[in-house]
Design an enzyme around this catalytic site. Structure first.
Site, PDB file in Angstrom:
ATOM      1  N   LYS A  89       0.834  -1.208   0.000  1.00 44.07           N
ATOM      2  CA  LYS A  89       0.000   0.000   0.000  1.00 44.07           C
ATOM      3  C   LYS A  89       0.866   1.254   0.000  1.00 44.07           C
ATOM      4  CE  LYS A  89      -1.630   2.186   3.450  1.00 44.07           C
ATOM      5  NZ  LYS A  89      -2.257   2.610   4.722  1.00 44.07           N
ATOM      6  N   ASP A 113      -6.563   0.999   1.237  1.00 46.29           N
ATOM      7  CA  ASP A 113      -6.544   1.109   2.698  1.00 46.29           C
ATOM      8  C   ASP A 113      -7.882   0.613   3.229  1.00 46.29           C
ATOM      9  OD1 ASP A 113      -8.329   3.093   2.027  1.00 46.29           O
ATOM     10  OD2 ASP A 113      -7.321   4.691   3.156  1.00 46.29           O
TER      11      ASP A 113
END
Length: 260
Positions: free
Chosen positions: A169, A187
């Site tokens: 991420k 997320d």
């Protein structure tokens, strides 16, 4: 006359007992009784995947409402963006920004961060969760950037993921925001929106990421993760989603949405 011996009458035959249900029959009956009923989709729609036209329509609306979405982590350059994203794990962007404003004023390069040192860095970020571990990672990644990458933030996901504290991420955010690559950072907000709406369901962040990359038209990919993050942060909230102001409420497949 000779006596005739009478044979005793046979007792009346009992009706045959009903045979017990076969085990398989009992199992099937129990399953049918306990099987949950799947909720029907709203307005007669199937709760399945979105069509390509629906995905295009959703992102067209996002683009019209917010043509140039921006990430909310404050930064000065690719290095400070990388540090901010590493610090943001299990923390709010607002909390990270409050800590990094004074930090980046004195340490906006890997060299300056190393000179600051882990002890002094902890003082700057002590209001952020897991600050001790994060301070260690920031110092270590600063050292690795100098040793392995000439002090520059690398431009590939594979290289970024070798840095301490930086996962997939983090790499996707840096590639998108610092270098303009059309990556999809998933997320908690993006994960929720992808699953709740039915746009890109998946059991893991990676599954949702890959599905979003598959269904989102290329023309929207550069800003797509920002639109989805902002949508999850301010509209499609975890506990009380604001369906009444949602731009895509008519497309959403969530059975519990509060508007039809």
């Amino acid at each position: 006359m000779p006596k005739t011996t009478r044979r005793p009458a046979k007792p009346a035959a009992k009706p045959p007992a009903t045979p017990p249900a076969k085990p398989a029959t009992r199992v099937l009956a129990a399953k049918a009784k306990s099987a949950p009923v799947k909720p029907a989709g709203r307005r007669g729609k199937s709760p399945g995947r979105w069509s390509a036209a629906e995905v295009h329509e959703a992102f067209s609306r996002f683009a019209k409402a917010n043509p140039e979405p921006k990430g909310e982590l404050e930064h000065l350059n690719p290095f400070t963006l990388l540090v901010a994203v590493v610090l943001s794990a299990q923390a709010t962007d607002a909390g990270v920004n409050k800590a990094t404003r004074p930090l980046f004023a004195v340490a906006d390069t890997p060299q300056k961060m190393l000179a600051l040192g882990e002890d002094r860095l902890r003082e700057y970020i002590k209001t952020i969760g897991l600050f001790r571990t994060k301070a260690k990672n920031v110092i270590a990644l600063s050292q690795k950037l100098i040793t392995d990458f000439g002090g520059e933030v690398p431009r590939t996901r594979e290289e970024l993921e070798t840095l301490p504290g930086a996962g997939r991420k983090t790499a996707n955010v840096v590639l998108n925001m610092a270098f303009g690559q059309p990556t999809m950072a998933v997320d908690t907000h993006v994960f929720r929106v992808g699953n709740r709406t039915g746009m890109a369901p998946g059991e893991t962040p990676l599954a949702v990421e890959l599905e979003l990359e598959r269904v989102i038209p290329a023309e929207f990919m550069q800003h797509a993760h920002h639109w989805l993050i902002l949508h999850g942060r301010y509209t499609c909230l975890a506990r009380k989603p604001r369906c009444e102001v949602c731009l895509i409420n008519d497309l959403c497949r969530w059975p519990e949405k509060t508007v039809s």
